[in-house]
Design a protein around this motif. Structure first.
Motif, PDB file in Angstrom:
ATOM      1  N   ASP A  93       0.833  -1.197   0.000  1.00 15.75           N
ATOM      2  CA  ASP A  93       0.000   0.000   0.000  1.00 15.75           C
ATOM      3  C   ASP A  93       0.875   1.257   0.000  1.00 15.75           C
ATOM      4  OD1 ASP A  93      -1.809   2.053   0.446  1.00 15.75           O
ATOM      5  OD2 ASP A  93      -3.103   0.799   1.683  1.00 15.75           O
ATOM      6  N   ILE A  94       1.068   1.829  -1.176  1.00 18.06           N
ATOM      7  CA  ILE A  94       1.930   3.010  -1.299  1.00 18.06           C
ATOM      8  C   ILE A  94       1.342   4.194  -0.549  1.00 18.06           C
ATOM      9  CG2 ILE A  94       2.949   4.656  -2.916  1.00 18.06           C
ATOM     10  CD1 ILE A  94       3.121   2.467  -4.932  1.00 18.06           C
ATOM     11  N   ALA A  95       0.024   4.289  -0.490  1.00 15.15           N
ATOM     12  CA  ALA A  95      -0.608   5.395   0.241  1.00 15.15           C
ATOM     13  C   ALA A  95      -0.188   5.366   1.701  1.00 15.15           C
ATOM     14  CB  ALA A  95      -2.126   5.318   0.116  1.00 15.15           C
ATOM     15  N   ASP A  96      -0.122   4.179   2.304  1.00 13.04           N
ATOM     16  CA  ASP A  96       0.312   4.059   3.695  1.00 13.04           C
ATOM     17  C   ASP A  96       1.779   4.437   3.836  1.00 13.04           C
ATOM     18  OD1 ASP A  96      -2.126   3.323   4.658  1.00 13.04           O
ATOM     19  OD2 ASP A  96      -1.688   1.176   4.773  1.00 13.04           O
ATOM     20  N   VAL A  97       2.590   4.052   2.843  1.00 19.64           N
ATOM     21  CA  VAL A  97       4.009   4.394   2.873  1.00 19.64           C
ATOM     22  C   VAL A  97       4.183   5.903   2.861  1.00 19.64           C
ATOM     23  CG1 VAL A  97       6.178   4.303   1.582  1.00 19.64           C
ATOM     24  CG2 VAL A  97       4.748   2.251   1.760  1.00 19.64           C
ATOM     25  N   VAL A  98       3.491   6.578   1.943  1.00 22.67           N
ATOM     26  CA  VAL A  98       3.572   8.035   1.835  1.00 22.67           C
ATOM     27  C   VAL A  98       3.107   8.691   3.128  1.00 22.67           C
ATOM     28  CG1 VAL A  98       2.623  10.063   0.654  1.00 22.67           C
ATOM     29  CG2 VAL A  98       3.343   8.060  -0.676  1.00 22.67           C
ATOM     30  N   ASP A  99       2.000   8.212   3.674  1.00 28.24           N
ATOM     31  CA  ASP A  99       1.454   8.781   4.909  1.00 28.24           C
ATOM     32  C   ASP A  99       2.446   8.629   6.066  1.00 28.24           C
ATOM     33  OD1 ASP A  99      -0.818   9.889   6.492  1.00 28.24           O
ATOM     34  OD2 ASP A  99      -0.715   7.946   7.484  1.00 28.24           O
ATOM     35  N   THR A 100       3.066   7.452   6.174  1.00 21.87           N
ATOM     36  CA  THR A 100       4.042   7.202   7.246  1.00 21.87           C
ATOM     37  C   THR A 100       5.239   8.129   7.128  1.00 21.87           C
ATOM     38  OG1 THR A 100       3.403   4.865   7.439  1.00 21.87           O
ATOM     39  CG2 THR A 100       5.575   5.477   8.278  1.00 21.87           C
TER      40      THR A 100
END
Length: 212
Positions: free
Chosen positions: A113-120
């Protein structure tokens, strides 16, 4: 900075993987700009690369690899968050990447999940996928630091007896030397290991691999 001002880039020469990542990044509402390059050299020469907040770097690029590029970015634009993408879980590549300023190392097969990576990353976190985390932790367990402290054979022998609970007098008796000789060696051991009492000595000796 508004979330819509966030700019993310990717340096990747695998066309199908690149398209997959780009499509996902472009669908994230918080990201205001997505950029891509196929080589480290093309990224390095493009001024747009200097305005990024996050950059995903493939390690196995054609000429300059992603690890080298991470180091150059860290020196020139240290505020850019660098995340490595790789099919390789080599210890050497992991540590070189982290040493060169990467805050993440992700196996492509574990990128869910790239969205989670970016958010983190935007929240100040780091990203390491489970397989890489296991290798990092395991390497710390295996590393032997004992050689860094350079105890003499006699100091090592005295240390071994002390961690068994023997007093200085009993150690002297066991080694058939005077208590003053043992005290001299103990003083040197404490100094070399930077400890101040027996409890700290035992703990430090265990941590750095000096105990059998």
């Amino acid at each position: 900075m508004k979330t819509s001002d966030i700019k993310v880039g990717i340096v990747e020469n695998d066309e199908s993987f690149k398209e997959q990542i780009l499509k996902t990044l472009e669908s994230i509402p918080e990201i205001g700009g997505v950029f891509h390059w196929e080589s480290a050299e093309s990224f390095w020469e493009d001024e747009k690369g200097r305005s990024l907040d996050i950059i995903f770097l493939d390690i196995m690029l054609a000429e300059m690899n992603g690890v080298e590029l991470a180091g150059k970015i860290s020196a020139r634009d240290p505020e850019i968050a660098k995340i490595m993408l790789s099919n390789m879980n080599s210890d050497e590549l992991i540590y070189e990447s982290l040493k060169n300023g990467a805050i993440g190392y992700i196996l492509k097969s574990e990128l869910k999940d790239i969205a989670d990576v970016v958010d983190t990353v935007l929240k100040g976190g780091a990203i390491i996928t489970p397989t890489i985390a296991f290798r990092v932790l395991n390497s710390f367990k295996q590393k032997d630091y004992s050689g860094e402290f350079k105890l003499t054979p006699k100091e090592k022998q005295i240390l071994d007896e002390m961690v068994k609970g023997k007093t200085i007098g009993r150690v002297a008796e066991f080694l058939k030397v005077s208590k003053y000789t043992v005290q001299h060696h103990v003083k040197n051991i404490y100094k070399k290991l930077n400890v101040h009492n027996r409890a700290e000595l035992v703990r430090k000796a265990s941590d750095i691999g000096l105990l059998p």
